[in-house]
Design a protein around this motif. Structure first.
Motif, mmCIF file in Angstrom:
data_model
loop_
_atom_site.group_PDB
_atom_site.id
_atom_site.type_symbol
_atom_site.label_atom_id
_atom_site.label_comp_id
_atom_site.label_asym_id
_atom_site.label_seq_id
_atom_site.Cartn_x
_atom_site.Cartn_y
_atom_site.Cartn_z
ATOM 1 N N LEU A 148 0.836 -1.200 0.000
ATOM 2 C CA LEU A 148 0.000 0.000 0.000
ATOM 3 C C LEU A 148 0.871 1.250 0.000
ATOM 4 N N ASN A 149 0.338 2.331 -0.561
ATOM 5 C CA ASN A 149 1.090 3.573 -0.605
ATOM 6 C C ASN A 149 0.441 4.636 0.282
ATOM 7 N N ALA A 150 1.054 5.798 0.313
ATOM 8 C CA ALA A 150 0.581 6.872 1.191
ATOM 9 C C ALA A 150 -0.834 7.306 0.831
ATOM 10 N N ASN A 151 -1.170 7.253 -0.455
ATOM 11 C CA ASN A 151 -2.495 7.708 -0.879
ATOM 12 C C ASN A 151 -3.600 6.857 -0.262
ATOM 13 N N PHE A 152 -3.363 5.556 -0.125
ATOM 14 C CA PHE A 152 -4.359 4.684 0.505
ATOM 15 C C PHE A 152 -4.635 5.139 1.939
ATOM 16 N N TYR A 153 -3.572 5.378 2.687
ATOM 17 C CA TYR A 153 -3.749 5.760 4.089
ATOM 18 C C TYR A 153 -4.401 7.130 4.208
ATOM 19 N N TYR A 154 -4.133 8.009 3.263
ATOM 20 C CA TYR A 154 -4.794 9.316 3.253
ATOM 21 C C TYR A 154 -6.292 9.162 2.994
ATOM 22 N N ILE A 160 -2.693 9.001 8.972
ATOM 23 C CA ILE A 160 -2.010 10.132 8.337
ATOM 24 C C ILE A 160 -0.525 10.107 8.675
ATOM 25 N N ARG A 161 -0.186 9.593 9.827
ATOM 26 C CA ARG A 161 1.235 9.479 10.187
ATOM 27 C C ARG A 161 1.907 8.369 9.381
ATOM 28 N N THR A 162 1.162 7.325 9.077
ATOM 29 C CA THR A 162 1.706 6.294 8.185
ATOM 30 C C THR A 162 1.910 6.870 6.787
ATOM 31 N N ALA A 163 0.958 7.679 6.329
ATOM 32 C CA ALA A 163 1.091 8.329 5.018
ATOM 33 C C ALA A 163 2.334 9.215 4.986
ATOM 34 N N ILE A 164 2.561 9.962 6.074
ATOM 35 C CA ILE A 164 3.748 10.822 6.151
ATOM 36 C C ILE A 164 5.021 9.991 6.063
ATOM 37 N N ALA A 165 5.032 8.867 6.771
ATOM 38 C CA ALA A 165 6.232 8.025 6.826
ATOM 39 C C ALA A 165 6.527 7.335 5.501
ATOM 40 N N THR A 166 5.503 7.119 4.685
ATOM 41 C CA THR A 166 5.693 6.351 3.443
ATOM 42 C C THR A 166 5.729 7.213 2.194
ATOM 43 N N SER A 167 5.538 8.521 2.331
ATOM 44 C CA SER A 167 5.486 9.407 1.165
ATOM 45 C C SER A 167 6.819 10.105 0.946
ATOM 46 N N SER A 168 7.177 10.273 -0.320
ATOM 47 C CA SER A 168 8.386 11.032 -0.654
ATOM 48 C C SER A 168 8.118 12.537 -0.643
ATOM 49 N N THR A 169 6.852 12.911 -0.701
ATOM 50 C CA THR A 169 6.453 14.332 -0.640
ATOM 51 C C THR A 169 5.338 14.466 0.402
ATOM 52 N N PRO A 170 5.696 14.462 1.669
ATOM 53 C CA PRO A 170 4.693 14.344 2.736
ATOM 54 C C PRO A 170 4.038 15.653 3.178
#
Length: 334
Positions: free
Chosen positions: A222-228, A247-257
């Motif tokens: 899964l990518n950051a967009n899913f968690y968002y 949202i914290r998982t999205a931050i941790a997995t995104s290259s542009t958080p």
């Protein structure tokens, strides 16, 4: 049959040899016709399909004519998909012709598979009412109905722009028919239903579908967009701790958080963690110094903490940067 498709010379020889050895068997012509279609030799393909139909009349032990018409329909359908329905593939190799061949197959032998093919051709022609009628009938066949048939019916009905409750009911049946355990191929149906549940404001049920999707495909896939997206549904469902975790998982997995960090600050504001919201927004300002949302979050948080001078300073800055929604808060904290 087992030869690699890339070896065109060997394939052609093998199909020709089979037809020479068994000239009355329709299967040989159908196999070569399908091969020709993959090679974009549509004239030769059509000739073989028509020849196969004539052979069905003489060879009653082999492939029946309804099966040939279905194969012919599918070859035309795939060609029209590949080249665009309005492009000149060959003669009238288009979705309308594909539908006619499928209808002929169904008239000869009313298999539900042929009915589904008609539905696919109608859907491709944007005849969504007609497609839904075919898919709905397929769903009524207990030996054929599957998660796919219910999903196609839901998609076609949705395209007509009416009866969203029936669309959701069809998606419920789609999910109920999923083979267990659910793998990645079928997991996407949970995502499809989650979007319709959100549109229906059934947010907690949507979160459940996101959870099932995550379980089926695994967090690593899964990518950051899913968690968002799941966080957005959780916020609407007032599931604030889950939203903050996501949202914290999205931050941790995104290259542009940055977007996700801003969302984190909004969540902290929403749940009353005002000092944490200030800290999160201030940290983000180091990267986005002209972002009005950051100043708005800081201003409202300071206002709720009782620091009215700091609140007004930041809210006025947000207004200066173009935020038209802060006027009410400015009045509140004066």
């Amino acid at each position: 049959y087992m030869l690699p498709a890339s070896d065109s010379v060997t394939n052609s020889t093998a199909y020709n040899d089979f037809i020479t050895a068994y000239p009355e068997m329709p299967e040989g012509y159908v196999n070569r016709a399908n091969y020709y279609a993959t090679q974009s030799k549509y004239k030769e393909s059509e000739s073989d399909f028509l020849q196969a139909i004539t052979k069905c009349d003489s060879d009653t032990t082999g492939m029946c004519s309804d099966a040939v018409h279905y194969q012919f329909s599918n070859a035309i359908y795939q060609a029209a998909l590949s080249h665009g329905n309005n492009s000149e593939v060959y003669a009238n190799w288009n979705f309308k012709r594909a539908e006619e061949e499928a209808a002929t197959a169904y008239q000869i032998m009313p298999h539900t598979l042929y009915l589904m093919q008609q539905g696919n051709c109608r859907y491709a022609q944007q005849n969504y009412e007609g497609a839904y009628e075919c898919y709905r009938k397929a769903c009524n066949d207990p030996k054929f109905a599957s998660s796919d048939t219910y999903f196609y019916a839901a998609k076609a009905l949705e395209q007509t722009g009416r009866d969203s409750l029936t669309v959701l009911a069809l998606l419920d049946s789609c999910i109920a028919k999923l083979p267990q355990p659910v793998n990645a191929r079928y997991a996407s149906y949970y995502l499809e239903r989650s979007q319709r549940l959100i549109n229906a404001r059934r947010y907690r049920e949507a979160v459940f579908d996101y959870n099932e999707y995550e379980k089926a495909v695994g967090p690593r896939n899964l990518n950051a967009n899913f968690y968002y997206l799941r966080e957005q549904a959780e916020m609407e469902a007032h599931m604030y701790q889950q939203a903050l975790d996501d949202i914290r998982t999205a931050i941790a997995t995104s290259s542009t958080p940055q977007l996700f960090r801003l969302e984190e600050a909004y969540i902290l504001l929403r749940v009353g963690e005002f000092q944490m919201a200030v800290d999160a927004a201030k940290n983000l300002l180091a990267e986005l110094p002209e972002n009005p949302d950051c100043y708005k979050i800081i201003g409202i948080s300071y206002g709720e903490l009782g620091h009215k001078a700091d609140a007004l300073k930041n809210l006025l800055k947000a207004q200066e940067l173009g935020d038209t929604t802060v006027a009410t808060f400015i009045e509140k904290y004066k």
